[in-house]
Each structure stands twice: as C-alpha cells, then as structure tokens.
Design a protein around this motif. Structure first.
Motif, PDB file in Angstrom:
ATOM      1  N   SER A  50       0.392  -1.160  -0.450  1.00  0.00           N
ATOM      2  CA  SER A  50       0.260   0.270  -0.221  1.00  0.00           C
ATOM      3  C   SER A  50       0.728   1.324   0.185  1.00  0.00           C
ATOM      4  O   SER A  50       2.114   2.095   0.784  1.00  0.00           O
ATOM      5  CB  SER A  50      -0.893   0.051   0.866  1.00  0.00           C
ATOM      6  N   LEU A  56      -8.053   1.480   0.673  1.00  0.00           N
ATOM      7  CA  LEU A  56      -7.698   0.212   1.416  1.00  0.00           C
ATOM      8  C   LEU A  56      -8.507  -0.572   2.414  1.00  0.00           C
ATOM      9  O   LEU A  56      -8.639  -0.834   2.304  1.00  0.00           O
ATOM     10  CB  LEU A  56      -6.598   0.882   2.031  1.00  0.00           C
ATOM     11  N   ASN A  96      -4.452   5.619   6.763  1.00  0.00           N
ATOM     12  CA  ASN A  96      -5.010   3.648   6.741  1.00  0.00           C
ATOM     13  C   ASN A  96      -4.105   2.954   7.779  1.00  0.00           C
ATOM     14  O   ASN A  96      -4.232   2.537   7.927  1.00  0.00           O
ATOM     15  CB  ASN A  96      -3.547   3.807   5.236  1.00  0.00           C
TER      16      ASN A  96
END
Length: 140
Positions: A50, A56, A96
């Motif tokens: 990522s 995500l 994230n």
C-alpha cells in the motif's frame, strides 16, 4: 516401502525449514515487524502493498466479507513510502494505519487477522511494489 504418512510429513517440514532458513540468511533485508506468533492453524497469508491508497479500507472490508476457509488467514498490509514521497503520501499512510488498527480491533478473530507493517523513507532505488511485497512475504 514409502514410509508412513507421519514420517513423510516430518521430512517435508524439515526440508521446508531448511529452505526458509537458507532464504532468510541470504535475502532477508529487515528485522521482523510483527512480534506476535501467528495462530497454529495459519495456512493463508495475504500481503497487500500500500502506497498512498485512499480506498484501502474498502479492500479490507471486502476480504472480511469473503467466505472464510477452514484454516486461519492473516492479512498483512505493507504501508510504504520512499525517501522523496510527497507529504500527502505520509498523511494518507498515517490515516490508513489508524484505519487498519481500528478495523483490526473490531474484526480480528480466530479465522482472520488484519495486521500492518510500515516502512517509510525507503531508498528511491529500492522503493516500489516489488520491495513492499517482498517485505510483506518475508514477514509472513
């Protein structure tokens, strides 16, 4: 003639242990990030590189909603950035990281565990999806 199932199984384990030890002695580039021992029934490990991924969380939700296999599954997200990444990448990766922690806290169970590792400021010459995937697989 062929030996028992148990002796073949032990032989395969010994060979696999040798293969892993040999690989890590030559190619492992980083120390382990995840300190917890995986579940004994772990059989599937999903690695998600990522870099600046705004969607995500929807990927993790999709994985959680899949039909579960009979074995334990681990999902490792590799949050990564290179030494010249714009500030927006670090901000998105931090968002994230928080999302993964919250999601894992609410959704981890015996069948599926969500984890992350964060690798920042990777040398530009090494950075990219391949390096992130390799780090995730080494962690697995």
């Amino acid at each position: 003639m062929y030996g028992s199932y148990r002796s073949r199984k032990v032989s395969v384990r010994i060979k696999m242990k040798y293969i892993f030890e040999s690989y890590f002695s030559r190619y492992n580039s980083l120390s382990p990030f995840i300190k917890e021992k995986p579940d004994d029934s772990l059989f599937i490990c999903v690695v998600i590189p990522s870099y600046n991924e705004p969607d995500l969380l929807s990927t993790l939700i999709s994985l959680k909603e899949c039909t579960k296999p009979s074995c334990s599954t681990e999902v490792i997200v590799v949050l990564n950035s290179h030494e010249n990444s714009p500030d927006g990448v670090f901000i998105q990766n931090e968002k994230n990281r928080k999302d993964i922690e919250d999601f894992a806290g609410k959704n981890n169970d015996r069948k599926i565990n969500f984890r992350y590792i964060s690798i920042d400021n990777i040398k530009k010459s090494n950075a990219g999806v391949g390096f992130a995937r390799k780090c995730g697989m080494d962690e697995a």
